[in-house]
Write a protein that holds these residues in place. Structure first.
Motif, PDB file in Angstrom:
ATOM      1  N   THR A   3       1.062  -1.033   0.179  1.00 25.94           N
ATOM      2  CA  THR A   3       0.057   0.165   0.220  1.00 25.94           C
ATOM      3  C   THR A   3       0.595   1.070  -0.062  1.00 25.94           C
ATOM      4  O   THR A   3       2.492   1.664   0.656  1.00 25.94           O
ATOM      5  CB  THR A   3      -0.717  -0.008   0.806  1.00 25.94           C
ATOM      6  N   LYS A   4       0.153   2.406  -1.120  1.00 27.12           N
ATOM      7  CA  LYS A   4       1.453   3.710  -1.245  1.00 27.12           C
ATOM      8  C   LYS A   4       0.917   4.188   0.151  1.00 27.12           C
ATOM      9  O   LYS A   4       0.000   4.313   1.083  1.00 27.12           O
ATOM     10  CB  LYS A   4       0.409   4.622  -2.770  1.00 27.12           C
ATOM     11  N   ILE A   5       2.069   4.388   0.434  1.00 32.41           N
ATOM     12  CA  ILE A   5       1.762   5.557   2.309  1.00 32.41           C
ATOM     13  C   ILE A   5       1.572   6.937   1.687  1.00 32.41           C
ATOM     14  O   ILE A   5       2.289   7.401   1.021  1.00 32.41           O
ATOM     15  CB  ILE A   5       3.224   5.528   3.071  1.00 32.41           C
ATOM     16  N   VAL A   6       0.911   7.120   2.780  1.00 31.00           N
ATOM     17  CA  VAL A   6       0.102   9.228   2.470  1.00 31.00           C
ATOM     18  C   VAL A   6       0.653   9.301   3.865  1.00 31.00           C
ATOM     19  O   VAL A   6      -0.152   9.427   4.643  1.00 31.00           O
ATOM     20  CB  VAL A   6      -1.644   9.151   2.163  1.00 31.00           C
ATOM     21  N   ASN A   7       0.985  10.335   3.737  1.00 30.55           N
ATOM     22  CA  ASN A   7       1.602  11.855   4.975  1.00 30.55           C
ATOM     23  C   ASN A   7      -0.018  12.634   5.303  1.00 30.55           C
ATOM     24  O   ASN A   7      -0.313  12.992   4.325  1.00 30.55           O
ATOM     25  CB  ASN A   7       2.804  12.350   4.054  1.00 30.55           C
ATOM     26  N   LYS A   8      -0.252  12.350   6.466  1.00 32.39           N
ATOM     27  CA  LYS A   8      -0.816  13.671   6.130  1.00 32.39           C
ATOM     28  C   LYS A   8      -0.198  14.821   7.719  1.00 32.39           C
ATOM     29  O   LYS A   8       0.422  14.156   8.009  1.00 32.39           O
ATOM     30  CB  LYS A   8      -1.553  12.708   7.533  1.00 32.39           C
ATOM     31  N   THR A   9      -0.399  15.889   7.824  1.00 34.95           N
ATOM     32  CA  THR A   9      -0.123  16.989   8.349  1.00 34.95           C
ATOM     33  C   THR A   9      -0.973  17.895   9.037  1.00 34.95           C
ATOM     34  O   THR A   9      -2.371  17.747   8.092  1.00 34.95           O
ATOM     35  CB  THR A   9       0.355  17.875   7.009  1.00 34.95           C
TER      36      THR A   9
END
Length: 104
Positions: A3-9
């Motif tokens: 799974t592609k890692i998605v950054n959350k800020t």
């Protein structure tokens, strides 16, 4: 499956006058309950002190790569600081609250 890692800020208003030093445990990973320890933050920019609105609070920007339920609140709670306000400011590299950044 990969799974592609998605950054959350997120931008968080937390209790206490914090410094880079007092936030160090969050950079390294903290236990947020049920034996789950958060992953260390990879970049220096992943946790930034934005301002101290008064001597009892700190506004920080934090970028995480995982998304456990209420994770950001639990991370600050783990170092003895409550989150008074929390808003997500960015998801991934290009999507901000203002819309999509980038060239069309």
């Amino acid at each position: 499956p990969d799974t592609k890692i998605v950054n959350k800020t997120y931008q968080a208003l937390i209790m206490g006058h914090h410094t880079d030093e007092s936030l160090q445990p969050i950079r390294k990973g903290v236990d947020i309950g049920k034996g789950y320890v958060t992953k260390p933050l990879l970049n220096k920019d992943d946790l930034q002190i934005l301002e101290h609105p008064n001597h009892k609070s700190t506004i920080v920007s934090i970028t995480i790569r995982e998304g456990k339920n209420r994770q950001v609140r639990k991370m600050f709670h783990a170092i003895g600081s409550g989150v008074m306000k929390l808003k997500r400011t960015r998801i991934g590299k290009h999507l901000t609250l203002d819309g999509v950044n980038g060239k069309l």
